[in-house]
Write a protein that holds these residues in place. Structure first.
Motif, PDB file in Angstrom:
ATOM      1  N   THR A 158      22.611 -10.154  -0.320  1.00 25.95           N
ATOM      2  CA  THR A 158      22.622  -9.224  -1.451  1.00 25.95           C
ATOM      3  C   THR A 158      23.126  -9.903  -2.715  1.00 25.95           C
ATOM      4  O   THR A 158      22.559  -9.716  -3.801  1.00 25.95           O
ATOM      5  N   VAL A 159      24.170 -10.713  -2.596  1.00 27.04           N
ATOM      6  CA  VAL A 159      24.737 -11.388  -3.764  1.00 27.04           C
ATOM      7  C   VAL A 159      23.723 -12.358  -4.365  1.00 27.04           C
ATOM      8  O   VAL A 159      23.524 -12.384  -5.587  1.00 27.04           O
ATOM      9  N   TYR A 160      23.059 -13.148  -3.545  1.00 24.15           N
ATOM     10  CA  TYR A 160      22.072 -14.096  -4.059  1.00 24.15           C
ATOM     11  C   TYR A 160      20.899 -13.371  -4.714  1.00 24.15           C
ATOM     12  O   TYR A 160      20.420 -13.773  -5.780  1.00 24.15           O
ATOM     13  N   LEU A 161      20.458 -12.302  -4.080  1.00 22.38           N
ATOM     14  CA  LEU A 161      19.338 -11.550  -4.640  1.00 22.38           C
ATOM     15  C   LEU A 161      19.729 -10.907  -5.967  1.00 22.38           C
ATOM     16  O   LEU A 161      18.968 -10.963  -6.949  1.00 22.38           O
ATOM     17  N   ASN A 162      20.915 -10.328  -6.027  1.00 23.97           N
ATOM     18  CA  ASN A 162      21.370  -9.712  -7.272  1.00 23.97           C
ATOM     19  C   ASN A 162      21.553 -10.738  -8.378  1.00 23.97           C
ATOM     20  O   ASN A 162      21.198 -10.493  -9.539  1.00 23.97           O
ATOM     21  N   ARG A 163      22.108 -11.910  -8.028  1.00 21.18           N
ATOM     22  CA  ARG A 163      22.285 -12.937  -9.064  1.00 21.18           C
ATOM     23  C   ARG A 163      20.936 -13.419  -9.573  1.00 21.18           C
ATOM     24  O   ARG A 163      20.753 -13.634 -10.780  1.00 21.18           O
ATOM     25  N   SER A 164      19.986 -13.568  -8.671  1.00 20.90           N
ATOM     26  CA  SER A 164      18.638 -13.977  -9.066  1.00 20.90           C
ATOM     27  C   SER A 164      18.046 -12.978 -10.062  1.00 20.90           C
ATOM     28  O   SER A 164      17.481 -13.359 -11.095  1.00 20.90           O
ATOM     29  N   LYS A 165      18.217 -11.704  -9.786  1.00 21.33           N
ATOM     30  CA  LYS A 165      17.663 -10.676 -10.666  1.00 21.33           C
ATOM     31  C   LYS A 165      18.421 -10.576 -11.982  1.00 21.33           C
ATOM     32  O   LYS A 165      17.813 -10.306 -13.033  1.00 21.33           O
ATOM     33  N   GLU A 166      19.729 -10.796 -11.938  1.00 17.81           N
ATOM     34  CA  GLU A 166      20.504 -10.807 -13.186  1.00 17.81           C
ATOM     35  C   GLU A 166      20.039 -11.943 -14.099  1.00 17.81           C
ATOM     36  O   GLU A 166      19.912 -11.766 -15.319  1.00 17.81           O
ATOM     37  N   ILE A 167      19.800 -13.083 -13.508  1.00 13.59           N
ATOM     38  CA  ILE A 167      19.295 -14.211 -14.284  1.00 13.59           C
ATOM     39  C   ILE A 167      17.908 -13.897 -14.820  1.00 13.59           C
ATOM     40  O   ILE A 167      17.593 -14.170 -15.987  1.00 13.59           O
ATOM     41  N   ALA A 168      17.067 -13.283 -13.986  1.00 12.60           N
ATOM     42  CA  ALA A 168      15.727 -12.902 -14.438  1.00 12.60           C
ATOM     43  C   ALA A 168      15.798 -11.973 -15.638  1.00 12.60           C
ATOM     44  O   ALA A 168      15.012 -12.113 -16.591  1.00 12.60           O
ATOM     45  N   ARG A 169      16.741 -11.034 -15.630  1.00 14.96           N
ATOM     46  CA  ARG A 169      16.869 -10.081 -16.743  1.00 14.96           C
ATOM     47  C   ARG A 169      17.168 -10.807 -18.049  1.00 14.96           C
ATOM     48  O   ARG A 169      16.595 -10.473 -19.102  1.00 14.96           O
ATOM     49  N   GLU A 170      18.029 -11.802 -17.996  1.00 11.42           N
ATOM     50  CA  GLU A 170      18.372 -12.498 -19.236  1.00 11.42           C
ATOM     51  C   GLU A 170      17.265 -13.448 -19.673  1.00 11.42           C
ATOM     52  O   GLU A 170      17.044 -13.640 -20.872  1.00 11.42           O
ATOM     53  N   MET A 171      16.535 -14.024 -18.722  1.00 10.59           N
ATOM     54  CA  MET A 171      15.379 -14.841 -19.102  1.00 10.59           C
ATOM     55  C   MET A 171      14.303 -13.971 -19.754  1.00 10.59           C
ATOM     56  O   MET A 171      13.637 -14.397 -20.704  1.00 10.59           O
ATOM     57  N   LEU A 172      14.156 -12.745 -19.281  1.00  9.74           N
ATOM     58  CA  LEU A 172      13.222 -11.810 -19.913  1.00  9.74           C
ATOM     59  C   LEU A 172      13.642 -11.504 -21.349  1.00  9.74           C
ATOM     60  O   LEU A 172      12.808 -11.446 -22.255  1.00  9.74           O
ATOM     61  N   TRP A 173      14.934 -11.305 -21.573  1.00 14.44           N
ATOM     62  CA  TRP A 173      15.413 -11.031 -22.931  1.00 14.44           C
ATOM     63  C   TRP A 173      15.100 -12.213 -23.842  1.00 14.44           C
ATOM     64  O   TRP A 173      14.607 -12.028 -24.968  1.00 14.44           O
ATOM     65  N   ILE A 174      15.363 -13.408 -23.358  1.00 13.46           N
ATOM     66  CA  ILE A 174      15.100 -14.615 -24.171  1.00 13.46           C
ATOM     67  C   ILE A 174      13.638 -14.673 -24.563  1.00 13.46           C
ATOM     68  O   ILE A 174      13.293 -14.883 -25.746  1.00 13.46           O
ATOM     69  N   MET A 175      12.756 -14.495 -23.602  1.00 14.21           N
ATOM     70  CA  MET A 175      11.326 -14.649 -23.879  1.00 14.21           C
ATOM     71  C   MET A 175      10.778 -13.484 -24.710  1.00 14.21           C
ATOM     72  O   MET A 175       9.921 -13.683 -25.585  1.00 14.21           O
ATOM     73  N   GLU A 176      11.272 -12.295 -24.461  1.00 14.88           N
ATOM     74  CA  GLU A 176      10.824 -11.146 -25.265  1.00 14.88           C
ATOM     75  C   GLU A 176      11.132 -11.356 -26.749  1.00 14.88           C
ATOM     76  O   GLU A 176      10.321 -11.035 -27.622  1.00 14.88           O
ATOM     77  N   HIS A 177      12.294 -11.937 -27.016  1.00 13.48           N
ATOM     78  CA  HIS A 177      12.705 -12.135 -28.412  1.00 13.48           C
ATOM     79  C   HIS A 177      12.251 -13.462 -28.991  1.00 13.48           C
ATOM     80  O   HIS A 177      12.544 -13.766 -30.157  1.00 13.48           O
ATOM     81  N   ALA A 178      11.530 -14.232 -28.186  1.00 13.02           N
ATOM     82  CA  ALA A 178      10.949 -15.489 -28.696  1.00 13.02           C
ATOM     83  C   ALA A 178       9.523 -15.298 -29.168  1.00 13.02           C
ATOM     84  O   ALA A 178       8.914 -16.229 -29.696  1.00 13.02           O
ATOM     85  N   ARG A 179       8.990 -14.090 -29.002  1.00  6.34           N
ATOM     86  CA  ARG A 179       7.591 -13.836 -29.377  1.00  6.34           C
ATOM     87  C   ARG A 179       7.417 -13.801 -30.899  1.00  6.34           C
ATOM     88  O   ARG A 179       8.329 -13.417 -31.616  1.00  6.34           O
TER      89      ARG A 179
END
Length: 206
Positions: free
Chosen positions: A185-206
């Motif tokens: 659960t911890v690894y999966l949650n950390r993976s998704k937390e990282i995904a959320r911030e990578m999404l923010w970076i790319m959304e605002h790089a458009r």
């Protein structure tokens, strides 16, 4: 939204957007320079994610950044990962990424530092995943953004040779859960937390 990503990865990214709150202002202050660097670079957009052992958070960040760029159709993104020392891409990291939809081939050859083949979509380039130091020959040598995803790497790398931007962006280490019932659960949650911030970076790089 890109149709090249595997459906399970797209589904995970959509789930992440719906279930995890957007970064708070303090976190945005760390994310925004990366987005602005990508937007300003336009053509040469290489991101190197650095952590001490290049085994967990740096790999998660590398592959989620690549998927997030594809999700938002951000062109010319290349992602890499490295460490202040080389160990191996940890099997728990591989397991978490596979559960989120990445297709990862485990090499037949037994090695202390195996080279995994990672796919995020059938029409997208294949990427290799393995542990390496920041001076490895496969990594960019200039005009890249160095994102330091653990405090230890940020302290050990006050200067990253060749980087045009050094961006500290620490994530909590999922290693703390190894050997406990909560590990998956911890690894999966950390993976998704990282995904959320990578999404923010790319959304605002458009």
């Amino acid at each position: 939204m890109s149709k090249k990503l595997y459906p399970r990865i797209s589904a995970t990214l959509n789930e992440v957007l719906e279930s995890i709150q957007a970064p708070d202002q303090a976190r945005i202050e760390k994310l925004r320079p990366i987005s602005e660097w990508i937007k300003a670079s336009e053509v040469n957009r290489s991101l190197m994610f650095v952590c001490t052992h290049n085994s967990r958070r740096s790999h998660m960040s590398q592959f989620w950044a690549l998927a997030a760029a594809e999700f938002y159709d951000i062109p010319n993104i290349q992602t890499f990962s490295a460490g202040t020392e080389a160990t191996a891409m940890h099997p728990h990291t591989v397991e978490a990424l596979v559960e989120c939809g990445f297709e990862i081939t485990i090499p037949d050859m037994v090695s202390s530092n195996p080279v995994y083949t990672i796919r995020s979509g059938g029409l997208l380039p294949v990427v290799q995943g393995f542990s390496k130091k920041i001076d490895h020959e496969s990594l960019p040598k200039s005009n890249f953004c160095a994102v330091l995803v653990c405090d230890e790497a940020a302290e050990a790398c006050p200067f990253v040779p060749g980087a045009s931007l050094r961006a500290p962006l620490s994530f909590r280490d999922p290693k703390e859960s190894d050997g406990t019932p909560k590990r998956r659960t911890v690894y999966l949650n950390r993976s998704k937390e990282i995904a959320r911030e990578m999404l923010w970076i790319m959304e605002h790089a458009r």
